[in-house]
Each structure stands twice: as structure tokens, then as C-alpha cells.
Write a protein that holds these residues in place. Structure first.
Motif: not given
Length: 332
Positions: A105-128
Motif C-alpha cells: 500500500m505504501d508503493a501504491i500511495a507513492e504512485f498516486r502521489n506522483r500523479a499530475l496535480n496542480p497543487n504540486h506541479p512538475c515537468q515531464r516529457g521534456s526535450a533534453q
């Protein structure tokens, strides 16, 4: 779909794709036969788990889901199309409470916390640029290194729940087998019946059933093979005109296995010069075929692996631990 699998694996999305494997159309359409469709995905970064029967599909599919969540790696969970996927069979099913009991359940919670959320935005899928891209690409290695242990952990939990004995590689046959088969898929059920018949006739045979195909844990395979084995037959369920899976797998095994793999060595004195001769021949062939980049790449790989085998053999002279003739047959 294959480009999407690269992206799913690269973003560490713990999905599971259940695949009833079948032959891909080449000169003609064929819906039966092999694993050529899933084999085309083995380089995508998705882990690959294989089942041999309808009951095994029920037993081990939760392992794929649970290991994907905890290991942060997507899984391709596959079994034989039609031969397994369309078989009408009575099976024992899981109770959802048992499945919930095994879930992290801890791993499931961690996965859910990584979901896109406007309250804690993050950048993904960029060009590097390459200097950053390949650093991040290498950063995934620890997850794949740890995944076989995660899969075995959940197999052990399944074994405890339902009384089975699932492992990354399961061995069936004589404890002192001299000839074994390495295979995966529904063919294993037929091989088991054949082994029972041959053992009753006094034959020393066995089979290693491959369950976790990717990431491939060479040490787990070695541990599953009896010390008495002299001959190994690998059944590949695919046709790739530009590749030789059996040879590459055996050479990879020699290159990556620990020194403990070399056992029952009686005399390496005659074998070492033969490997050196093969090495010199490869070097000569490489200089003669520089224009053929594919041949050069293959010969470079073979040269490197032969050097590795030679190094292991020279280190094992005093231990006297593989039959000289059997090793010579595999290498040359």
C-alpha cells in the motif's frame, strides 16, 4: 505500440499489459505458433513474465501487477495465444482479500502521489540534450537490477498463499539430469509429460521453465540447472533472420555468470589453445570484412565474450570444476 512502451517504461509507469502471444505475419498470416510479437518488445524496457498454463496465468498475473507497483517498472505478462488463451479449463481463482493482503500500500500511495496535480506541479516529457538525457537514462539501472528480487518476493508470497513453488526459473526432472531443455510457454506441460516417460525408461533428463524473461537473471538460471548437466537445448519460440538468440544467450551467460558456474572441469589444457585459435580467426575475419558493419559488430561481440571465457578458464585451472568437451561445444 512499441514506441509507447519505451515511453511507459522510461517514465516508470507501473502498468501491466496481458498479451496472448502469437506469430506475426511475414510471408503469410498465421495466428498460431510462436512468441515473435512479445519478442519484438524485449528491448523496450518492459519486464516480461511468462506463464505456461491457464492456472499459472491466474496464479502469476498478480505477481506482475504487484511487482510493477513496487518495482516501478511496467510488465508484459504473456502466455501462448490460442493454446493457452482459448483453452477451456477449470481453475482455482484468487480471493480479493488475499490479493489485497499482498499489495504494498505504501508503493501504491507513492504512485498516486506522483500523479499530475496542480497543487504540486512538475515537468515531464521534456526535450533534453545528450549530456543530460543519458545521465537520466542510466539512472533507471538500479530499478532493473532490483526487479528479479521483487518478482521472487511476490512469487514467494503466492507460494505461501496457495502452496505452489513458483520461481524465476523452475526446474522439473531428474536431480542428476545430463540433458535438459530450457523453454517457456505452454510447451512446458508437454515437456513435463515427456520427461516423466523418459525418466521411467531410465533417462536422465529435465526442463528449466523460464518465468521471468526480462530482466534476465543469469544467476537464477544457473542455480536452477543441476550440476550434472552435460547438454542444454534452448527452445526459442521466434524466428529472427538477423539474430541467433540461443547463441547470444549462451555467450551472454558465459560473460556475466560468476566463476561458480564453471564446474566439473576435467582438463582445460587442450581447450584454451582452441579458444585462442578461434580468437585469432575472428580477428582475421574482422580485418577482411571491415565493410560489413553488421558482421564486424557480431564478431567484436564474439571476440569480447571469448576473451571473457578464456579469462574464466585460466582462472579455474586448479579448481577443476564444466566438462571440457561440453564447454568446447558451446563456445566453438
Amino acid at each position: 505500440m512499441i514506441p509507447n512502451l519505451y515511453k511507459i517504461a522510461g517514465e516508470q509507469l507501473p502498468g501491466v499489459i496481458n498479451v496472448s502471444a502469437r506469430a506475426l505475419a511475414s510471408h503469410a498470416l498465421c495466428i498460431f505458433g510462436d512468441h515473435s510479437d512479445v519478442m519484438a518488445c524485449r528491448q523496450t524496457g518492459c519486464a516480461m513474465l511468462c506463464e505456461s498454463s491457464v492456472q499459472e496465468v491466474m496464479d502469476l498475473t498478480p505477481v506482475a501487477h504487484l511487482a510493477a507497483i513496487k518495482g516501478k517498472v511496467p510488465f508484459i505478462n504473456f502466455f501462448d495465444g490460442f493454446r493457452t488463451s482459448h483453452e477451456i479449463q477449470k481453475i482455482e481463482t484468487w480471493d480479493y482479500e488475499d490479493l489485497k493482503d499482498m499489495a504494498d500500500m505504501d508503493a501504491i500511495a507513492e504512485f498516486r502521489n506522483r500523479a499530475l496535480n496542480p497543487n504540486h506541479p512538475c515537468q515531464r516529457g521534456s526535450a533534453q540534450n545528450p549530456d543530460i538525457f543519458f545521465q537520466a537514462r542510466e539512472a533507471c539501472n538500479p530499478y532493473y537490477d532490483a526487479l528479479p528480487a521483487v518478482v521472487q518476493e511476490y512469487m514467494d508470497k503466492v507460494n505461501e498463499k496457495i502452496g505452489t513453488d513458483y520461481k524465476l526459473f523452475n526446474y522439473y526432472g531428474a536431480a542428476d539430469a545430463e540433458h535438459i531443455i530450457v523453454a517457456m510457454g505452454s510447451v512446458n506441460d508437454t515437456i513435463e509429460e515427456t520427461i516423466d516417460y523418459l525418466m521411467a525408461a531410465g533417462k536422465k533428463v529435465g526442463v528449466v521453465k523460464v518465468r521471468l524473461y526480462r530482466p534476465f537473471c543469469a544467476q537464477a538460471l544457473i542455480d536452477a540447472i543441476p550440476d550434472t548437466v552435460k547438454q542444454i537445448s534452448v527452445l526459442d519460440r521466434t524466428k529472427e533472420p538477423l539474430a541467433s538468440l540461443c547463441i547470444l544467450m549462451l555467450l551472454q551467460l558465459f560473460a556475466t555468470a560468476s566463476l561458480a558456474m564453471l564446474r566439473s572441469l576435467q582438463d582445460v589444457t587442450d581447450l584454451v589453445p582452441k579458444i585462442l585459435h578461434r580468437h585469432r580467426s575472428l580477428q582475421y575475419m574482422r580485418t577482411q570484412q571491415k565493410k560489413n558493419s553488421q558482421s564486424v559488430s557480431l564478431m567484436t561481440l564474439q571476440t569480447f565474450l571469448l576473451k571473457q571465457v578464456l579469462r574464466l578458464l585460466q582462472h579455474q585451472k586448479e579448481l577443476q570444476t564444466v566438462s571440457s568437451g561440453a564447454l568446447e561445444l558451446m563456445v566453438l
